[in-house]
Scaffold this active site. Sequence first.
Site, short mmCIF file in Angstrom:
data_model
loop_
_atom_site.label_atom_id
_atom_site.label_comp_id
_atom_site.label_asym_id
_atom_site.label_seq_id
_atom_site.Cartn_x
_atom_site.Cartn_y
_atom_site.Cartn_z
N PRO A 88 0.81 -1.23 0.00
CA PRO A 88 0.00 0.00 0.00
C PRO A 88 0.84 1.27 0.00
O PRO A 88 0.32 2.35 -0.29
CB PRO A 88 -0.84 -0.12 1.28
CG PRO A 88 -0.11 -1.08 2.14
CD PRO A 88 0.56 -2.03 1.21
N GLU A 115 1.58 -7.86 9.10
CA GLU A 115 1.76 -6.41 9.30
C GLU A 115 2.60 -5.77 8.21
O GLU A 115 2.40 -4.63 7.86
CB GLU A 115 2.39 -6.16 10.68
CG GLU A 115 2.59 -4.69 11.02
CD GLU A 115 1.28 -3.93 11.15
OE1 GLU A 115 1.28 -2.70 10.99
OE2 GLU A 115 0.25 -4.58 11.41
N ARG A 153 -3.44 -8.22 -20.69
CA ARG A 153 -4.36 -7.85 -21.77
C ARG A 153 -3.67 -6.99 -22.83
O ARG A 153 -4.19 -6.85 -23.94
CB ARG A 153 -5.58 -7.13 -21.20
CG ARG A 153 -5.27 -5.78 -20.58
CD ARG A 153 -6.46 -5.21 -19.82
NE ARG A 153 -7.61 -5.04 -20.68
CZ ARG A 153 -7.81 -4.02 -21.50
NH1 ARG A 153 -6.90 -3.05 -21.57
NH2 ARG A 153 -8.88 -3.93 -22.23
N ASP A 168 -8.34 2.30 -24.94
CA ASP A 168 -8.86 2.23 -23.57
C ASP A 168 -8.76 3.56 -22.86
O ASP A 168 -7.90 4.39 -23.17
CB ASP A 168 -8.05 1.20 -22.75
CG ASP A 168 -8.47 -0.22 -23.03
OD1 ASP A 168 -9.58 -0.41 -23.54
OD2 ASP A 168 -7.68 -1.13 -22.74
#
Length: 249
Positions: A88, A115, A153, A168
């Site tokens: 993150p 953690e 993709r 896209d």
Amino acid sequence: MKIDYLTLFPEMFSGVLQSSILKRAHDLGAFSYQLIDFRDFTTNKHNKVDDYPYGGGAGMVLQPQPIFDAVESITTEGNNPRVILMCPQGETLTQQKAEELAEEDHLIIICGHYEGYDERIRTELITDEISIGDYVLTGGELGAMVVTDSVVRLLPGVLGNEKSAVEDSFSTHLLEHPHYTRPSDFRGHKVPDVLLSGNHQKIDEWRTYESLKRTYERRPELINEEKLSVKEKELFQQVKNEINLASED
């Protein structure tokens, strides 16, 4: 392309990798993958991969030894894969990052739990840290699947129609224009006349206008006016005039 996943939960990947476009890509030989349980590389009798953090604190931290050994088992001299840590704290995944990774021959994606990671994994082993958003998940597996889908993709032949990936949202730094299909009149809601006209120049202009409008309304920070063509700048000015007039009414 080859992708190696280091994970404590390899079974999580089966549904995603064996379905839809990713299954097609694998069947076509566009990419191969290997699921590696790095618990198999532990050297302690209890097969532990985590321990308490030095200095105290909540949670458990992944130890460096199993992950280092797992990565070293799948790399050889002269083979320099991108080693991605799902985290993150990492760089937020973008279409441009996916396009960059799609140029690689070999990716290793490390999926953590608990953690966090021993910092030496981050500083000595990996080449990229990637996050899929400003939130925390139980582990890195779901993020790794998102990265995989966004990258695979883009590989040649996977989508069938090469223009699909090029057009896209975010590939052009703009959001995609609206799409319509049959019927042309659904419950009184009609497809714009220009799309039925057969005039491809007018259709392209309409799509560019709508793409600029949608981006300006939803993600204005994506628009870099300096990178717009002369025609796009003209259409963008029309978009701003239309929205400004609507706000005054």
